[in-house]
Enzyme design. Structure first.
Site, PDB file in Angstrom:
ATOM      1  CB  SER A 147      69.405  28.287  14.771  1.00 57.67           C
ATOM      2  OG  SER A 147      69.841  28.818  13.538  1.00 57.67           O
TER       3      SER A 147
ATOM      4  CE1 TYR B 186      64.782  31.207  14.445  1.00 59.12           C
ATOM      5  CE2 TYR B 186      66.978  31.440  13.502  1.00 59.12           C
ATOM      6  CZ  TYR B 186      65.902  30.639  13.857  1.00 59.12           C
ATOM      7  OH  TYR B 186      65.948  29.283  13.626  1.00 59.12           O
TER       8      TYR B 186
END
Length: 698
Positions: free
Chosen positions: A576, A589
């Site tokens: 990501s 995350y």
């Protein structure tokens, strides 16, 4: 007529047949499809069927007879109007006036085009004159196991007479072509009133005035041969000389097959990468565990349809059921010489039988590999071809069983087999095959494949020619995903990527289904958007386990298989933008994504010597179609940016340089670039985010 059969399936549906009215072509196609649905009658791509109708000649307006016949390369089980050829029967028969004998066979095939009636015809096959020189309205040319057993038995002509008396003709083996059509015509003229003809070492011709009569005739003839063979087997008491060794139990067989299959795949791919198939059916085990295996296997198959797909003979492994196949070095020490010997024998076969104009020798590796007590492996350019090769060898086993029960199995002489395998017309057919797709011959495994980005990646890989194993936590999602693919394109397995045993099971599925793995895509994921004080240890551990630990274990177990194959490979990790860019409410995350990215670089450095490339694809803002955005993550990101959830797609699109909404398909394209286009890149990060300046890696 009798409609109850023990050895073939009666599939004629009178209501469905009636729906075609008097459309003889539709009825011929219907008959073809139901015949092809029974593998005891004919296998994929095997045999051909035809019908003759009266049509109006578009040039003379006169009524002429037209023959409709399966075209070159078709399959009767799936035959449609687009797969048949329509020819003037009279013109085809007129070719007898210009036929110059056996040396003229190849030229005759070119002349079939001068007989075309239907301009949308598929290319006529080499068997076209076999149908055209017989007078019947509907004709079946089939390769039933029972009939080929009769055709391949010693004293086949005498056996044919014993089963059917004077009602069946018989012609000796001859390569398909115009002259064989003349031999069938002569056989009929010499034996008026017969219901069919047995072709020595080859197959069966049957016919009828209607499609239904032809269908019933075919079934009845096959049933009679099957009953005869069953009686002979019963009288004999055992087949293949009885059992020599005992099989391992079912689970033990699958475990051993899964471990050894990547080794076999690597060796069978010495010239061209292959995809595998495994079977341990009762029919296979009876043969490969028998006393007669060593005598019968080297003889090879008899029917051309068989050996064109299986090669002239299999490779029988000299491995015991107690072999420790986990000891890769020791097993390879036994396997490598066996493969080398097979290749050398195939080369000798080629050199001994070749003609001055023969095509170059093809891949000398075995297609069929037998492991007594375990099962049978097949390797080919794709899953379908490997599976079909396996099915054809099962047909060959059935033929050998039947022929041995009748009298004695006989195979084609090697020169005859070679002349079929390396026939210039067969080579021309191969050259007409469509070009392979970029990922053809590759096996991929995609975690999180039940939906969202993972499913999009799997779709892209399949579209570009790969076969794929999809994993996910949701069985329902996987079952729904599997329905979107054609047969032989994909397999699914429920897998928790935080569980080492579950990952091992997923790779076992990949090995058994396809032979191993070439592409690993870790797409399974979740997102938790919380501030430092709100992030719990449970949140932290879940993110680390799924994203980081899962990636590590997928790589660790997958690389072990890739190293067995020795074919290199690709690992692509879906990370990501958040692994590169600091932002609020993202500590768990973002940290996990950063770990994924650096693990990619570490593995790229470590695995380069194995030709295993490891790269990262970084999505950002994939809202539409992404499973991550279905829960609290979307609410968390909306809260972090001070907007509503509904405003997120527009927000993410506006913030990238290209002002584009990023979709799962865009991520799939990034993965495809890594595994196909960028084939000399490793350790790279591909940002698929529409352009985020703060995420530029350089």
């Amino acid at each position: 007529m009798v409609k109850n059969f023990q050895y073939v399936d009666y599939l004629w549906d009178e209501q469905k047949a009636a729906s075609f009215g008097d459309d003889q072509v539709a009825l011929f196609l219907y008959r073809s499809n139901i015949l092809g649905a029974d593998l005891r009658i004919t296998n994929y791509g095997g045999g051909n069927t035809s019908c003759k109708t009266i049509e109006k000649d578009p040039l003379t307006n006169e009524e002429v007879e037209v023959m409709w016949v399966k075209g070159s390369g078709g399959d009767i089980g799936t035959l449609t109007r687009s797969g048949i050829a329509g020819l003037y029967t009279g013109r085809l028969r007129d070719l007898k006036n210009v036929y110059g004998g056996l040396a003229d066979e190849d030229r005759m095939v070119g002349l079939f085009n001068h007989c075309i009636y239907d301009l949308d015809s598929k290319a006529p096959s080499i068997d076209t004159p076999l149908h055209g020189l017989l007078p019947f309205k509907h004709i079946d040319h089939l390769h039933p196991d029972a009939l080929i057993a009769v055709a391949a038995a010693k004293d086949s002509e005498q056996v044919t007479k014993e089963i059917w008396g004077d009602t069946m003709g018989w012609v000796p083996w001859q390569r398909p072509g115009f002259d064989l059509g003349l031999q069938l015509e002569k056989c009929l003229n010499d034996n008026p009133g017969i219901r069919g003809i047995v072709l020595g070492s080859h197959g069966l011709f049957t016919w009828g005035d209607t499609s239904y009569e032809c269908y019933m005739n075919s079934l009845e003839v096959i049933e009679m041969a099957s009953e005869y063979i069953a009686k002979k087997i019963k009288e004999k008491g055992s087949v293949f000389g009885g059992q020599k060794i005992e099989s391992l139990g079912k689970e033990a067989r699958l475990d051993k097959a899964a471990v050894i299959m990547p080794l076999l795949r690597g060796l069978a791919s010495s010239e061209n990468r292959m995809v595998g198939h495994f079977t341990d059916s009762d029919v296979v085990l009876e043969f490969i565990n028998s006393n007669d295996l060593d005598r019968l296997a080297p003889l090879g198959t008899s029917c051309p349809d068989h050996f064109l797909r299986t090669k002239i003979q299999p490779l029988v492994l000299n491995l015991s059921t107690g072999e420790n196949v986990e000891d890769t070095a020791a097993v390879l020490e036994k396997l490598k010489p066996a493969f080398a010997q097979y290749r050398e024998e195939y080369k000798q076969y080629y050199e001994t039988c070749k003609h001055p104009n023969s095509p170059a020798m093809r891949d000398p590796n075995p297609v069929i590999i037998i492991y007594p007590g375990v099962g049978m492996f097949s390797f080919a350019k794709d899953k379908q071809t490997a599976r079909v090769a396996s099915e054809f060898y099962v047909n060959a086993i059935n033929v050998m069983r039947g022929a041995e029960a009748i009298t004695e199995y006989t195979s084609l002489p090697r020169q005859e087999a070679f002349d079929i395998e390396y026939w210039l017309l067969e080579e021309a057919k191969l050259q007409r095959m469509p070009a392979e797709k970029p990922l053809s011959r590759k096996v991929a495994i995609v975690t999180g494949g039940g939906g969202g980005i993972g499913k999009a990646i799997a779709d892209k890989l399949v579209a570009e020619g790969a076969v794929v194993v999809l994993t996910d936590l949701s069985k329902d999602a996987l079952d729904a995903a599997l329905k979107t693919y054609k047969k032989d394109q994909a397999e699914v397995v429920v897998c928790d990527v935080t569980n080492e045993a579950a990952i091992a099971e997923a790779y076992k599925k990949a090995s058994l289904a396809f032979g191993g793995v070439d592409i690993i895509v870790h797409s399974a994921g979740l997102a938790i958007s919380k501030s430092l004080e709100d992030t719990t240890l449970k949140d932290w551990d879940l993110l680390q386990n799924v994203l980081v630990k899962g990636q590590f274990m997928m790589a660790q177990q997958g690389v072990a298989i890739m190293r067995k194959q020795g074919l290199g490979g690709d690992i692509v990790n879906i990370a990501s933008k958040n692994g590169l860019v600091a932002g609020p409410n993202n500590v768990g995350y973002g940290t996990a994504k950063a770990a994924q990215q650096h693990m990619t670089r570490l593995l790229a450095a470590e695995l380069a010597a194995d030709k295993i490339r490891v790269n990262t694809v970084n999505p950002d803002g994939v809202i539409v179609g992404s499973k991550i955005w279905e829960g609290e993550w979307a609410e968390g990101r909306a809260k972090a940016y001070g907007i509503s959830v509904e405003e997120l797609p527009a927000h993410y699109a506006k913030r990238n340089l290209l002002n584009e909404i990023i979709l799962p398909d865009d991520i799939a394209n990034g993965v495809f670039a890594c595994v196909s286009v960028l084939n000399k890149s490793t350790g790279n990060t591909i940002n698929v985010d529409g352009g985020m300046a703060n995420a530029f890696v350089r």
